[in-house]
Every structure is written in C-alpha cells, then in structure tokens.
Motif scaffolding. Structure first.
Motif, PDB file in Angstrom:
ATOM      1  N   ASP A   1       0.824  -1.210   0.000  1.00 51.67           N
ATOM      2  CA  ASP A   1       0.000   0.000   0.000  1.00 51.67           C
ATOM      3  C   ASP A   1       0.857   1.259   0.000  1.00 51.67           C
ATOM      4  O   ASP A   1       0.405   2.321  -0.423  1.00 51.67           O
ATOM      5  CB  ASP A   1      -0.916  -0.001   1.229  1.00 51.67           C
ATOM      6  N   ILE A   2       2.095   1.138   0.495  1.00 49.95           N
ATOM      7  CA  ILE A   2       3.013   2.279   0.518  1.00 49.95           C
ATOM      8  C   ILE A   2       3.906   2.265  -0.717  1.00 49.95           C
ATOM      9  O   ILE A   2       4.083   3.291  -1.381  1.00 49.95           O
ATOM     10  CB  ILE A   2       3.865   2.243   1.806  1.00 49.95           C
ATOM     11  N   LEU A   3       4.462   1.105  -1.029  1.00 46.68           N
ATOM     12  CA  LEU A   3       5.373   0.977  -2.172  1.00 46.68           C
ATOM     13  C   LEU A   3       4.618   0.388  -3.360  1.00 46.68           C
ATOM     14  O   LEU A   3       4.879  -0.724  -3.807  1.00 46.68           O
ATOM     15  CB  LEU A   3       6.560   0.082  -1.792  1.00 46.68           C
ATOM     16  N   HIS A   4       3.671   1.131  -3.860  1.00 44.25           N
ATOM     17  CA  HIS A   4       2.876   0.635  -4.978  1.00 44.25           C
ATOM     18  C   HIS A   4       3.260   1.388  -6.250  1.00 44.25           C
ATOM     19  O   HIS A   4       3.819   2.486  -6.217  1.00 44.25           O
ATOM     20  CB  HIS A   4       1.382   0.825  -4.699  1.00 44.25           C
ATOM     21  N   GLY A   5       2.931   0.785  -7.363  1.00 45.92           N
ATOM     22  CA  GLY A   5       3.191   1.427  -8.649  1.00 45.92           C
ATOM     23  C   GLY A   5       4.672   1.612  -8.904  1.00 45.92           C
ATOM     24  O   GLY A   5       5.492   0.698  -8.766  1.00 45.92           O
ATOM     25  N   ALA A   6       5.030   2.836  -9.266  1.00 49.95           N
ATOM     26  CA  ALA A   6       6.420   3.146  -9.607  1.00 49.95           C
ATOM     27  C   ALA A   6       7.337   3.105  -8.398  1.00 49.95           C
ATOM     28  O   ALA A   6       8.567   3.050  -8.538  1.00 49.95           O
ATOM     29  CB  ALA A   6       6.497   4.515 -10.278  1.00 49.95           C
TER      30      ALA A   6
ATOM     31  N   GLY B   1      14.531   3.850  -6.935  1.00 53.66           N
ATOM     32  CA  GLY B   1      15.569   4.153  -5.960  1.00 53.66           C
ATOM     33  C   GLY B   1      16.135   2.957  -5.241  1.00 53.66           C
ATOM     34  O   GLY B   1      16.941   3.119  -4.311  1.00 53.66           O
ATOM     35  N   LEU B   2      15.754   1.734  -5.629  1.00 49.40           N
ATOM     36  CA  LEU B   2      16.237   0.553  -4.919  1.00 49.40           C
ATOM     37  C   LEU B   2      17.743   0.375  -5.090  1.00 49.40           C
ATOM     38  O   LEU B   2      18.455   0.080  -4.120  1.00 49.40           O
ATOM     39  CB  LEU B   2      15.499  -0.692  -5.421  1.00 49.40           C
TER      40      LEU B   2
ATOM     41  N   LYS C   1      14.605  12.729  -1.103  1.00 46.31           N
ATOM     42  CA  LYS C   1      13.438  13.043  -0.281  1.00 46.31           C
ATOM     43  C   LYS C   1      12.360  11.973  -0.385  1.00 46.31           C
ATOM     44  O   LYS C   1      11.690  11.662   0.608  1.00 46.31           O
ATOM     45  CB  LYS C   1      12.868  14.401  -0.681  1.00 46.31           C
ATOM     46  N   SER C   2      12.174  11.420  -1.566  1.00 48.33           N
ATOM     47  CA  SER C   2      11.154  10.380  -1.719  1.00 48.33           C
ATOM     48  C   SER C   2      11.530   9.128  -0.934  1.00 48.33           C
ATOM     49  O   SER C   2      10.679   8.507  -0.270  1.00 48.33           O
ATOM     50  CB  SER C   2      10.959  10.051  -3.197  1.00 48.33           C
ATOM     51  N   LEU C   3      12.804   8.736  -0.978  1.00 45.18           N
ATOM     52  CA  LEU C   3      13.248   7.576  -0.201  1.00 45.18           C
ATOM     53  C   LEU C   3      13.178   7.856   1.299  1.00 45.18           C
ATOM     54  O   LEU C   3      12.832   6.966   2.091  1.00 45.18           O
ATOM     55  CB  LEU C   3      14.672   7.194  -0.599  1.00 45.18           C
TER      56      LEU C   3
ATOM     57  N   LEU D   1       7.335   3.790   6.454  1.00 45.94           N
ATOM     58  CA  LEU D   1       7.304   2.337   6.642  1.00 45.94           C
ATOM     59  C   LEU D   1       7.407   1.925   8.108  1.00 45.94           C
ATOM     60  O   LEU D   1       6.867   0.891   8.503  1.00 45.94           O
ATOM     61  CB  LEU D   1       8.439   1.677   5.860  1.00 45.94           C
ATOM     62  N   ALA D   2       8.111   2.707   8.904  1.00 43.56           N
ATOM     63  CA  ALA D   2       8.424   2.281  10.273  1.00 43.56           C
ATOM     64  C   ALA D   2       7.189   1.917  11.096  1.00 43.56           C
ATOM     65  O   ALA D   2       7.162   0.851  11.735  1.00 43.56           O
ATOM     66  CB  ALA D   2       9.249   3.355  10.978  1.00 43.56           C
TER      67      ALA D   2
END
Length: 699
Positions: A271-276, A281-282, A336-338, A345-346
């Motif tokens: 739900d947080i890391l969805h789509g692009a 940035g991985l 900033k996005s990361l 996430l925490a």
C-alpha cells in the motif's frame, strides 16, 4: 378491479426507500468505526509528551509522515461518510414522521365504536345503546374547553351511526374484515418510491439506469468488499496472507535481524510501495547501505542479514527490508522520496512486528519473543540491532560520540553504557566526557533534560500470593505481584520507601472506594521517539520464563497505564509505588518452582528488568489447618451469639481467656497417639515458608 401505477408526489414512500438503502451502507461503516481499534502502536489521548527542543535531521519529513499517520488513525473519509449517512437517515425519519401525521387516517368502524373485531352482534348493539346515551346530540352539550361546536357533536354522532350500520350489516362487515373497506375489493395502486420531479421531462430512463447500477452493482460490491475485507484480516488487523508469510519465517532461535527479515514478508507494505515506488531508488538505496557499512561509519549489518537482503527476489520486500535497515541505522539517503518512504514504513513494520509476536507466543520459545520485543524498541528509537547503544535514544548523541564516551568510562573494555549509568555519574564527570567526545555543554543539557523525563520503572518487590489465602496450593489462582516506582535516570532526592506500600492488602468485601481506586488507571508520557513518525504509548510486558526449557511459563501481561499517577503535570515523578499483577493457575503438584521474571519496556532500550522468582506450592492439606485461637466466639448480641446461648454454647461475653498458642500445641501433642514426638519448631518454621525472596540485581 384495476391496477394503477403512480409516483410518490407527497414523499410518502420515498423516505422508506432512502432510509433502507442508506442504512445498508451506514450501519456496517459505523460498526467498523466503533470497533475498538488496535492500540499496539498508538498513543493515549490523555498522555502527555516529553518536552525537548531537539529537532532531528529531516524533521520536516518526519512531521509530514506523522501528520499522515494521524489522518489514517482518524479515518476522516469514513467518519464523514458515516456522519452524512446518519444525517440522511435522521432526515428520512423526520419525513416519515411528518408524513404519518399528515396522512389521512383510515376509516375504522371498530375504532369508532371502541370494540374489538371479534365482538358479536349483541355486543355491538349493547355498545351502540351505551354510546347513544352519552354521545347523542340531544343528550350532549359541546365542551367549550375543547373548542367543540354543535356541528362537531353532530358529525361525531353521524360517524357512530355509520359505523353501527356497517357492522350490523353482514355483507358490509365481511367486506371490511376481508378487504379493509366496507365497499369490498378496491383497485390496486402500486407506488413507485420516486418523487415525480425526478422522472419528469423524459429523464425517467436515466433514473432507472441509476437505480439499476446502485442496487444491482454498487450496493452488492460495497457490501461484498466490506465483508471480504473483514474476513481476510486476522484479529491483529493483519492480512491473513501476511500472517502466513511471517509464519513460514518463524524459527525457534531468532535475533532482531531475523525478525526484521520475517516481518518484511508482509503484504501491507504494497500500500506504501505501490506502482512506480516498487523499484524506484532501490539500486541507490542498496548502494548507500553497502557504502556506509564498508566505510565503518555506522554499526553494520551482520553477514547473515546482508545475505538475506541479497537473496530476496521480490522487489517490494527487498526495498522494504533495505528501508528498514536504513531507518534503524539513521542513514541519510540523499533522496526526499526515499526518506519519506523510510519514515512512513516504520509504523507499519512495528504493526507487523506486533503480529509476529503473537506467532512467537503461540510456540512459547523465549528467544524469538525477546527478539521481537527488542526489535520493537529499536523501531521506536531508530537504533541498529547489531550493537546495543542505549545512549542513542538521547538527542545529539551519535555512535561516534558514544564510542568515545564508552572507551573512556570502560577503560578499553567493550561495554555499552546505559542511560541510567551515564546519568548516575557526577555532573562534572558527564560534562568532561561529553566535552572530550565533542558534545558541548548546551547540547548535553538538552540530552540530560530528556533523560530526566524518561519513565524508568524500577522494581522494588515481587512476590506470589493467593487472594484471601495464606498458602499457595496446587491449581489455585495465583497472583504474581510486582511493586515498582517510576524513577527517571538522573533523579535526585528520591524519597525512602514506605513499607506498607510494598504490601498488597486485599480490599474488604464491599469496599467500593478501594475497588474504585484499583480501577482508576493513569498513563505515562508518550514515548520520546523523534525519528518514529507516530505517537507511541510505551508499554511494559511482564512474563515468567523457565530457563531450563528455554520457554515461557506464564505468557506476558501488558501494562500501559497504572493504578497510581506516575508523573505530575510538570513531568516530575510522583515516586508512587504502582502495583502490577498477573494472574494464572498454579501447577497441579506441590513443590518449589523457580522462574525468571522478565519485565520489558517495548519503547526504550536498557529499561528491561530480570530477576529470579521462586514459587512455593504447599500441599492442599496444609491450607486446611486452622489454629483454635484463630476462631473467635460469636458476639452475644449477634444472631449467632443468641443461637449459641439457646444451645448452651459459650459466647464472647463468657469466653475464657485464650491459652497461648504453645500451650494449645502441647495439648494437641499429648492427645495424639503416635510413634513420634510433635514439637513446635516445625510449626514455627512453616510460618516463614511462604516468604519468597525475589530480590536480585537488575540485568
């Protein structure tokens, strides 16, 4: 007979239809809102905050994520939808009430004559004659207080005569009973629950299409989605699939890194890391991690943890695990996005960690349970699992500063100093250590101010008891009582303990005031967690461990609030002795049972406590032994005393002085026929066998 279709120009049926449709959506939605939400990571609205002027790096991003978490907790969209639904339902009920008052009443001859439908013709004639005496216009005068006129009196009598004729005519009466109308069967009228203005001017087909989509597709989809959403969640509000994934990762021996890898398998992170965001940035993130650990600037990951990260193939799980390690090591990702994803996430990771704890408790092995609690501490405080650095919880302290201080205080030995030990040093010594490590006095004072507000719970006494009994017997309901005080690190002028505060006196039966005091609960300040993007109420978990088997003997009891106020409004401790109780069933056999009591705070590092706890379970026959001097004679003025006097039995007024306990025991020994001599030493020793010494040093 004919059939007729018409609309609802007077809104007689439309409110019923709207009320039904709205309630099908509003009631389930309201249930989900009123259902007690999970408080595993939440905070109490009554709890205060620990004050500090410290602002961590990327404080603006953290505050943005904290505000986002608060919006999720409030569930504004659901609240607004539910509120709108209740307003619409209330308005429809109002329309129904107004319509019911304005609608013409159905003519009912039985109501007019005030008789039942099963009345015979004789009863109808009798009732008519009685009414003719009181209601006939020639015998009745208009009531001026009720604004009656002669015309009204005549009209009422006409209605009575009409009702009488209708009920004395057999055909008319049967028509009314069968069809509800004296004239017999009437034409059928079908009302469509739509105001006429909605279907005027050729728009009727569009309205019908709308109703078809609403009733045939929209409403079933909404209800199905809600029901399926309820079914696919566990009791801990975690997806069933996520619980299954974490279950597969469980091992009997785990550390914090293993637990972090296990909770990263949950699906909630999508739900947080969805789509692009799945892979964005991985590569940069992993490069930052490897670079930081190879340079040795931060405490690095263990080789097994790095291998787990490299072996993960799913991009969402791999990025989640990498962000978790970056968060725990407080790495600056230069993106900033990361950074936003890292702090967002925490709280979700902590929620999954709480769900994984339930899996660990089901097996009962101590190692994974402790690892889960310790990971919870590190997630709240953003500290690395590889090394225990309690001083990182204080503002302005960094790993390099802590390393310098520890090298000085431990004389070269590898020891991590706790907040309690650091604050116990003299002020001049602390300043010298901080200055040598590159920390100014101003920044040190900020850190000391936070330390003096932290809720360190110090155990003063712990013991076993059975309420209302002197001994612990097999299978009895045992209470493990912990007496403790909140004494923040660095606190001075601590008052001495009062012995009576360490006792656990059972309240008298019917003592409402004592029971009310036990029910009152007081929270502690919210956890000081500048890097955690959510308010967190610290909780203390107490459980008993059997070290020989490496398993938990008594599952954890959780405490987030206490029977006495721990802190004043200004943040200073009250030094009140709080009572923590955990209740369980004693073993079925008599004997001595040795446990290790563990008390863990899931929001602060270094605040855990461990000590031995010995439970002595006596044989059941010992509990039945009652000394003669423990039984008193009944009072003469009581009912029992009067009954005793009638039977010739002694009462309290004429009772002889009690003999000493030693004399009673000697008399018993002389009367008993046995092959051994009975002394008093055993009895005296048995009185002290219930005392359990649980004092030990803190871990």
């Amino acid at each position: 007979m004919s059939s007729e279709y018409n609309y609802d120009p007077d809104a007689q049926f439309f409110p019923f239809f709207v009320l039904t449709i709205t309630s099908l959506v509003t009631l389930p939605l309201t249930y989900t809102l009123l259902r007690a939400p999970s408080t595993t990571t939440g905070g109490s609205s009554k709890a205060s905050h620990i004050t500090s002027a410290y602002q961590p790096e990327h404080a603006d991003i953290i505050e943005t994520q904290r505000a986002k978490q608060k919006r999720k907790e409030r569930r504004l969209k659901r609240l607004l939808t539910a509120a709108t639904g209740w307003v619409v339902m209330a308005y429809m009920v109002y329309l129904m009430y107004v319509t019911a008052r304005a609608a013409p009443t159905v003519w009912n001859p039985y109501d007019i004559l005030d008789i039942g439908m099963s009345a015979s013709e004789k009863q109808i004639n009798s009732r008519y004659r009685r009414l003719s005496v009181t209601m006939h216009p020639d015998k009745r005068q208009p009531d001026a207080s009720r604004n009656e006129t002669f015309d009204m009196v005549n009209d009422q009598w006409v209605e009575i005569v009409k009702a009488y004729k209708a009920l004395t005519d057999e055909d008319v009466r049967n028509n009314y009973i069968q069809y509800g109308n004296p004239d017999g069967k009437q034409s059928t009228s079908f009302g469509i629950a739509l105001p006429q203005f909605l279907v005027s001017e050729g728009s009727g087909k569009y309205v019908l299409v709308f109703y078809g989509l609403l009733l045939g597709i929209g409403l079933p989809w909404l209800v199905g989605k809600w029901w399926y959403g309820m079914q696919k969640m566990t009791r801990e509000r975690v997806l069933v699939t996520s619980a299954g994934n974490m279950f597969k990762e469980y091992r009997e021996r785990m550390d914090e890194g293993d637990v972090a890898a296990a909770v990263s398998s949950a699906l909630e992170y999508r739900d947080i890391l969805h789509g692009a965001k799945e892979q964005s940035g991985l590569g940069k993130l992993e490069k930052k991690l490897i670079q930081a650990f190879e340079e040795g600037a931060e405490p690095g990951m263990l080789p097994k943890d790095r291998k787990k990260l490299e072996d993960v193939e799913d991009p969402v799980r791999r990025k989640t695990l990498a962000l978790v390690w970056a968060y725990l090591h407080r790495l600056d990702l230069d993106d900033k996005s990361l950074e936003a994803e890292k702090y967002e996430l925490a709280p979700t990771v902590l929620q999954m960690n709480e769900a994984f704890l339930s899996i660990c408790l089901a097996y009962g092995f101590t190692s994974p349970v402790l690892a889960t609690y310790h990971l919870s501490q590190r997630l709240v405080q953003a500290t690395p699992p590889a090394e225990r650095l309690p001083l990182l919880q204080l503002p302005h302290f960094t790993p390099s500063i802590i390393k310098q201080i520890e090298q000085t205080t431990s004389a070269g030995r590898h020891e991590h100093i706790s907040i309690q030990s650091f604050m116990a040093l003299p002020a001049e010594h602390r300043q010298a250590l901080a200055h040598a490590a590159g920390l100014s006095n101003g920044l040190l004072k900020v850190a000391e101010g936070v330390a003096r507000q932290l809720p360190l719970l110090k155990v003063e006494k712990a013991f076993f008891k059975v309420q209302g009994e002197r001994y612990l017997v097999p299978s009895s309901l045992v209470q493990f009582v912990v007496k403790a005080r909140f004494i923040p690190p660095g606190t001075t002028n601590i008052p001495d303990l009062i012995e009576k505060d360490l006792l656990d006196v059972d309240p008298a039966e019917g003592d409402i005031q004592a029971q009310k005091q036990e029910q009152e609960q007081h929270p502690v300040p919210l956890a000081y967690a500048p890097y955690f993007a959510k308010d967190r109420s610290p909780r203390w978990h107490i459980f008993l461990v059997d070290n020989r088997q490496g398993k938990i003997a008594v599952p954890p009891f959780t405490f987030a609030s206490f029977d006495k106020k721990p802190f004043h409004e200004d943040g200073s401790p009250t030094f009140h002795v709080v009572t923590l109780k955990m209740q369980f069933q004693a073993p079925p056999q008599a004997g001595e049972y040795k446990f290790v009591m563990r008390m863990i705070c899931d929001s602060y590092l270094g605040f855990d406590h461990k000590q031995e706890a010995v439970m002595v379970v006596e044989d059941a026959s010992k509990a039945n032994e009652v000394d003669d001097d423990d039984i008193s004679e009944p009072e003469e003025d009581s009912i029992a005393g009067q009954m005793a006097a009638l039977k010739g039995q002694p009462t309290a007024s004429d009772a002889q002085p009690r003999r000493p306990r030693k004399a009673i025991r000697e008399a018993r020994a002389e009367d008993e026929e046995s092959d051994y001599e009975s002394g008093t030493d055993e009895d005296e020793e048995s009185e002290s066998e219930t005392d359990t010494d649980t004092d030990s040093d803190d871990e």
